[in-house]
Design a protein around this motif. Sequence first.
Motif, PDB file in Angstrom:
ATOM      1  N   ASP A  52      36.006  41.023  43.627  1.00 28.07           N
ATOM      2  CA  ASP A  52      36.582  41.116  42.301  1.00 28.07           C
ATOM      3  C   ASP A  52      37.598  42.253  42.304  1.00 28.07           C
ATOM      4  N   VAL A  53      38.881  41.934  42.166  1.00 23.35           N
ATOM      5  CA  VAL A  53      39.926  42.963  42.203  1.00 23.35           C
ATOM      6  C   VAL A  53      40.366  43.371  40.802  1.00 23.35           C
ATOM      7  N   GLY A  54      39.596  42.950  39.785  1.00 24.52           N
ATOM      8  CA  GLY A  54      39.913  43.337  38.420  1.00 24.52           C
ATOM      9  C   GLY A  54      40.887  42.426  37.725  1.00 24.52           C
ATOM     10  N   GLN A  78      47.099  40.414  37.480  1.00 25.01           N
ATOM     11  CA  GLN A  78      46.965  40.070  36.061  1.00 25.01           C
ATOM     12  C   GLN A  78      45.626  40.579  35.553  1.00 25.01           C
ATOM     13  N   GLN A  79      45.652  41.279  34.440  1.00 20.02           N
ATOM     14  CA  GLN A  79      44.422  41.873  33.922  1.00 20.02           C
ATOM     15  C   GLN A  79      44.083  41.400  32.519  1.00 20.02           C
ATOM     16  N   LYS A  80      44.970  40.600  31.913  1.00 18.35           N
ATOM     17  CA  LYS A  80      44.696  40.079  30.589  1.00 18.35           C
ATOM     18  C   LYS A  80      44.463  38.576  30.668  1.00 18.35           C
ATOM     19  N   VAL A  81      43.480  38.102  29.936  1.00 16.70           N
ATOM     20  CA  VAL A  81      43.236  36.667  29.912  1.00 16.70           C
ATOM     21  C   VAL A  81      44.379  35.999  29.166  1.00 16.70           C
ATOM     22  N   LEU A 136      47.064  47.207  45.638  1.00 17.18           N
ATOM     23  CA  LEU A 136      46.426  48.155  46.553  1.00 17.18           C
ATOM     24  C   LEU A 136      46.079  49.454  45.832  1.00 17.18           C
ATOM     25  N   LYS A 137      46.976  49.932  44.988  1.00 22.23           N
ATOM     26  CA  LYS A 137      46.707  51.162  44.248  1.00 22.23           C
ATOM     27  C   LYS A 137      45.503  50.989  43.325  1.00 22.23           C
ATOM     28  N   ARG A 138      45.400  49.815  42.694  1.00 20.75           N
ATOM     29  CA  ARG A 138      44.262  49.552  41.810  1.00 20.75           C
ATOM     30  C   ARG A 138      42.941  49.619  42.569  1.00 20.75           C
ATOM     31  N   LEU A 139      42.970  49.241  43.830  1.00 21.56           N
ATOM     32  CA  LEU A 139      41.761  49.218  44.645  1.00 21.56           C
ATOM     33  C   LEU A 139      41.515  50.540  45.367  1.00 21.56           C
ATOM     34  N   GLY A 140      42.268  51.554  45.019  1.00 20.19           N
ATOM     35  CA  GLY A 140      42.032  52.872  45.585  1.00 20.19           C
ATOM     36  C   GLY A 140      42.699  53.127  46.912  1.00 20.19           C
ATOM     37  N   VAL A 141      43.670  52.299  47.255  1.00 14.80           N
ATOM     38  CA  VAL A 141      44.409  52.459  48.504  1.00 14.80           C
ATOM     39  C   VAL A 141      45.732  53.167  48.208  1.00 14.80           C
TER      40      VAL A 141
END
Length: 243
Positions: A124-126, A239-242, A27-32
Amino acid sequence: MPKVSMFIPCTVDLLLPQVGEAAMLLLKRLGVRPSYHPEQTCCGQPLLNAGYRAEARRSAKHFLTTFWDEDIVVSPSGSCVCMIKQHYPELLKDEPAWHARALAQAEKTFELSQYLVNVLGASDVGAAYHGTVTYHESCHILRGLGVTEQPQHLIRNVRGAHYVALDNAQTCCGFGGEFAASYPDISGALVRDKVRSFLSSPAELLLVSEPGCLLNIKGYLHRHHPDKRVMHLAEFLIQQKVA
Protein backbone atom coordinates in the motif's frame (compact mmCIF):
# COMPACT_ATOMS: atom_id res chain seq x y z
CA MET A 1 16.39 7.08 4.94
CA PRO A 2 17.38 5.03 1.86
CA LYS A 3 18.83 6.91 -1.11
CA VAL A 4 18.40 6.17 -4.81
CA SER A 5 19.59 7.89 -7.96
CA MET A 6 16.90 8.42 -10.59
CA PHE A 7 17.55 7.63 -14.23
CA ILE A 8 15.02 9.58 -16.30
CA PRO A 9 14.88 8.30 -19.90
CA CYS A 10 14.70 10.48 -23.01
CA THR A 11 10.98 9.99 -23.65
CA VAL A 12 10.16 11.07 -20.11
CA ASP A 13 12.58 14.00 -20.09
CA LEU A 14 11.34 15.36 -23.43
CA LEU A 15 7.71 14.28 -23.72
CA LEU A 16 6.39 12.92 -20.42
CA PRO A 17 7.95 14.96 -17.61
CA GLN A 18 4.95 14.25 -15.38
CA VAL A 19 6.04 10.60 -15.21
CA GLY A 20 9.45 11.50 -13.83
CA GLU A 21 7.92 13.93 -11.35
CA ALA A 22 5.43 11.29 -10.20
CA ALA A 23 8.19 8.71 -9.68
CA MET A 24 10.17 11.19 -7.56
CA LEU A 25 7.11 12.12 -5.48
CA LEU A 26 6.21 8.47 -4.96
CA LEU A 27 9.66 7.59 -3.68
CA LYS A 28 9.67 10.58 -1.34
CA ARG A 29 6.27 9.54 0.03
CA LEU A 30 7.72 6.13 0.86
CA GLY A 31 10.64 7.61 2.76
CA VAL A 32 13.22 7.32 0.01
CA ARG A 33 15.55 10.20 -0.82
CA PRO A 34 15.89 10.39 -4.62
CA SER A 35 18.64 12.32 -6.38
CA TYR A 36 19.21 13.27 -10.01
CA HIS A 37 22.42 13.54 -12.01
CA PRO A 38 21.93 16.39 -14.53
CA GLU A 39 24.77 15.04 -16.66
CA GLN A 40 22.86 11.84 -17.44
CA THR A 41 21.94 11.24 -21.09
CA CYS A 42 20.32 8.51 -23.20
CA CYS A 43 21.03 4.91 -22.17
CA GLY A 44 21.92 4.13 -25.80
CA GLN A 45 19.02 1.82 -26.56
CA PRO A 46 17.91 3.64 -29.77
CA LEU A 47 21.50 3.55 -31.04
CA LEU A 48 21.82 -0.18 -30.40
CA ASN A 49 18.44 -0.91 -32.01
CA ALA A 50 19.53 1.02 -35.11
CA GLY A 51 22.82 -0.92 -35.34
CA TYR A 52 25.18 1.80 -34.08
CA ARG A 53 27.07 -0.39 -31.64
CA ALA A 54 30.13 1.86 -31.25
CA GLU A 55 27.93 4.83 -30.39
CA ALA A 56 25.86 2.66 -28.04
CA ARG A 57 29.06 1.63 -26.24
CA ARG A 58 29.94 5.28 -25.73
CA SER A 59 26.51 5.90 -24.23
CA ALA A 60 26.92 2.87 -21.98
CA LYS A 61 30.29 4.08 -20.71
CA HIS A 62 28.89 7.54 -20.03
CA PHE A 63 26.04 6.00 -18.03
CA LEU A 64 28.40 3.76 -16.06
CA THR A 65 30.66 6.71 -15.28
CA THR A 66 27.75 8.91 -14.22
CA PHE A 67 26.11 6.39 -11.90
CA TRP A 68 29.13 4.40 -10.72
CA ASP A 69 29.20 5.80 -7.18
CA GLU A 70 25.47 5.24 -6.59
CA ASP A 71 24.24 2.31 -4.51
CA ILE A 72 20.89 1.99 -6.31
CA VAL A 73 19.57 3.40 -9.60
CA VAL A 74 15.82 3.43 -10.30
CA SER A 75 14.01 4.26 -13.54
CA PRO A 76 10.34 4.48 -14.58
CA SER A 77 11.29 2.88 -17.91
CA GLY A 78 11.70 -0.89 -18.05
CA SER A 79 13.16 -0.86 -21.56
CA CYS A 80 16.01 1.39 -20.42
CA VAL A 81 16.59 -0.81 -17.37
CA CYS A 82 16.64 -3.83 -19.67
CA MET A 83 19.26 -2.10 -21.81
CA ILE A 84 21.44 -1.50 -18.75
CA LYS A 85 21.02 -4.91 -17.16
CA GLN A 86 21.15 -7.11 -20.25
CA HIS A 87 22.82 -5.26 -23.11
CA TYR A 88 25.59 -3.30 -21.39
CA PRO A 89 27.47 -6.47 -20.36
CA GLU A 90 27.22 -7.84 -23.90
CA LEU A 91 28.24 -4.54 -25.51
CA LEU A 92 31.32 -4.25 -23.29
CA LYS A 93 32.33 -7.91 -23.09
CA ASP A 94 35.63 -7.30 -24.93
CA GLU A 95 36.77 -4.63 -22.45
CA PRO A 96 37.28 -6.40 -19.11
CA ALA A 97 37.24 -3.34 -16.84
CA TRP A 98 34.10 -1.91 -18.43
CA HIS A 99 32.48 -5.34 -18.56
CA ALA A 100 32.99 -5.73 -14.82
CA ARG A 101 31.44 -2.32 -14.27
CA ALA A 102 28.46 -3.25 -16.44
CA LEU A 103 27.84 -6.44 -14.47
CA ALA A 104 28.04 -4.56 -11.17
CA GLN A 105 25.69 -1.84 -12.46
CA ALA A 106 23.17 -4.45 -13.57
CA GLU A 107 22.84 -5.69 -10.00
CA LYS A 108 21.96 -2.26 -8.61
CA THR A 109 19.61 -0.93 -11.32
CA PHE A 110 15.85 -1.43 -10.99
CA GLU A 111 12.61 -0.66 -12.81
CA LEU A 112 10.37 1.41 -10.53
CA SER A 113 7.79 -1.23 -9.55
CA GLN A 114 10.56 -3.80 -9.20
CA TYR A 115 12.34 -1.55 -6.71
CA LEU A 116 9.16 -0.72 -4.79
CA VAL A 117 8.09 -4.33 -4.31
CA ASN A 118 11.33 -6.35 -4.35
CA VAL A 119 13.59 -3.94 -2.48
CA LEU A 120 11.30 -1.76 -0.36
CA GLY A 121 8.68 -4.47 0.19
CA ALA A 122 5.94 -1.96 -0.60
CA SER A 123 2.26 -2.89 -0.96
CA ASP A 124 0.00 0.00 0.00
CA VAL A 125 1.76 3.18 -1.19
CA GLY A 126 -0.98 5.49 0.07
CA ALA A 127 -2.82 5.81 -3.25
CA ALA A 128 -6.58 5.95 -3.67
CA TYR A 129 -8.79 5.76 -6.77
CA HIS A 130 -12.47 5.05 -7.16
CA GLY A 131 -13.01 3.11 -10.36
CA THR A 132 -12.01 0.13 -12.49
CA VAL A 133 -8.54 -0.15 -13.98
CA THR A 134 -6.58 -2.61 -16.06
CA TYR A 135 -2.91 -3.08 -16.95
CA HIS A 136 -0.91 -3.61 -20.16
CA GLU A 137 2.28 -5.69 -19.79
CA SER A 138 5.03 -4.00 -21.78
CA CYS A 139 7.39 -6.30 -23.69
CA HIS A 140 10.71 -5.20 -22.16
CA ILE A 141 9.34 -5.22 -18.63
CA LEU A 142 7.65 -8.60 -18.97
CA ARG A 143 10.06 -10.50 -21.19
CA GLY A 144 13.26 -8.59 -20.62
CA LEU A 145 13.05 -8.13 -16.86
CA GLY A 146 10.52 -10.76 -15.83
CA VAL A 147 8.52 -8.07 -14.02
CA THR A 148 4.81 -8.89 -14.03
CA GLU A 149 3.50 -9.45 -10.50
CA GLN A 150 5.05 -6.30 -9.05
CA PRO A 151 2.96 -3.64 -10.85
CA GLN A 152 -0.21 -5.66 -10.47
CA HIS A 153 0.48 -6.11 -6.75
CA LEU A 154 0.77 -2.34 -6.34
CA ILE A 155 -2.41 -1.69 -8.34
CA ARG A 156 -4.44 -4.20 -6.31
CA ASN A 157 -3.45 -2.41 -3.11
CA VAL A 158 -4.72 1.01 -4.22
CA ARG A 159 -7.67 1.88 -2.00
CA GLY A 160 -10.96 2.03 -3.88
CA ALA A 161 -9.57 0.69 -7.15
CA HIS A 162 -11.07 -2.37 -8.80
CA TYR A 163 -8.51 -4.21 -10.91
CA VAL A 164 -9.54 -6.38 -13.88
CA ALA A 165 -7.24 -8.40 -16.12
CA LEU A 166 -6.81 -7.18 -19.69
CA ASP A 167 -7.39 -9.61 -22.56
CA ASN A 168 -4.12 -10.15 -24.45
CA ALA A 169 -2.32 -8.07 -21.84
CA GLN A 170 1.01 -9.63 -22.84
CA THR A 171 0.67 -8.78 -26.54
CA CYS A 172 2.86 -5.95 -27.85
CA CYS A 173 1.22 -2.53 -28.19
CA GLY A 174 3.15 -1.89 -31.41
CA PHE A 175 5.61 0.77 -30.23
CA GLY A 176 8.99 -0.94 -30.12
CA GLY A 177 10.88 2.34 -30.55
CA GLU A 178 12.29 2.38 -34.08
CA PHE A 179 9.84 -0.39 -35.05
CA ALA A 180 6.88 2.01 -34.94
CA ALA A 181 8.64 4.38 -37.35
CA SER A 182 9.95 1.66 -39.68
CA TYR A 183 6.75 -0.40 -39.84
CA PRO A 184 3.90 2.06 -39.19
CA ASP A 185 1.19 -0.17 -40.67
CA ILE A 186 2.07 -3.13 -38.44
CA SER A 187 2.53 -0.85 -35.45
CA GLY A 188 -0.84 0.76 -36.11
CA ALA A 189 -2.57 -2.61 -36.31
CA LEU A 190 -1.01 -3.74 -33.03
CA VAL A 191 -1.99 -0.63 -31.10
CA ARG A 192 -5.49 -0.82 -32.57
CA ASP A 193 -5.85 -4.38 -31.26
CA LYS A 194 -4.48 -3.35 -27.87
CA VAL A 195 -7.00 -0.54 -27.59
CA ARG A 196 -9.82 -2.89 -28.65
CA SER A 197 -8.95 -5.12 -25.71
CA PHE A 198 -9.09 -2.09 -23.43
CA LEU A 199 -12.41 -0.90 -24.85
CA SER A 200 -13.96 -4.35 -24.45
CA SER A 201 -13.00 -4.43 -20.77
CA PRO A 202 -15.03 -2.79 -17.98
CA ALA A 203 -12.04 -0.57 -17.12
CA GLU A 204 -12.13 3.18 -17.66
CA LEU A 205 -8.39 3.55 -17.12
CA LEU A 206 -5.51 1.62 -18.71
CA LEU A 207 -2.21 1.55 -16.80
CA VAL A 208 1.26 0.95 -18.24
CA SER A 209 4.77 0.95 -16.78
CA GLU A 210 6.66 1.83 -19.95
CA PRO A 211 6.86 5.40 -21.37
CA GLY A 212 7.07 4.19 -24.99
CA CYS A 213 3.87 2.19 -24.65
CA LEU A 214 2.24 5.15 -22.94
CA LEU A 215 3.09 7.44 -25.87
CA ASN A 216 1.87 4.96 -28.46
CA ILE A 217 -1.42 4.07 -26.78
CA LYS A 218 -2.08 7.63 -25.65
CA GLY A 219 -1.62 8.89 -29.21
CA TYR A 220 -4.06 6.33 -30.60
CA LEU A 221 -6.64 7.09 -27.94
CA HIS A 222 -6.29 10.83 -28.55
CA ARG A 223 -7.01 10.32 -32.25
CA HIS A 224 -9.81 7.76 -32.00
CA HIS A 225 -11.17 7.54 -28.44
CA PRO A 226 -10.41 10.82 -26.67
CA ASP A 227 -12.79 9.96 -23.82
CA LYS A 228 -10.59 7.02 -22.74
CA ARG A 229 -7.52 7.38 -20.54
CA VAL A 230 -4.14 5.71 -20.25
CA MET A 231 -1.66 6.53 -17.50
CA HIS A 232 1.81 5.53 -16.30
CA LEU A 233 1.80 3.47 -13.12
CA ALA A 234 3.84 6.12 -11.27
CA GLU A 235 1.20 8.78 -11.98
CA PHE A 236 -1.54 6.44 -10.79
CA LEU A 237 0.25 5.59 -7.55
CA ILE A 238 0.65 9.19 -6.41
CA GLN A 239 -3.11 9.82 -6.47
CA GLN A 240 -4.31 10.25 -2.91
CA LYS A 241 -7.90 11.42 -3.37
CA VAL A 242 -10.74 9.13 -4.33
CA ALA A 243 -11.92 10.33 -7.76
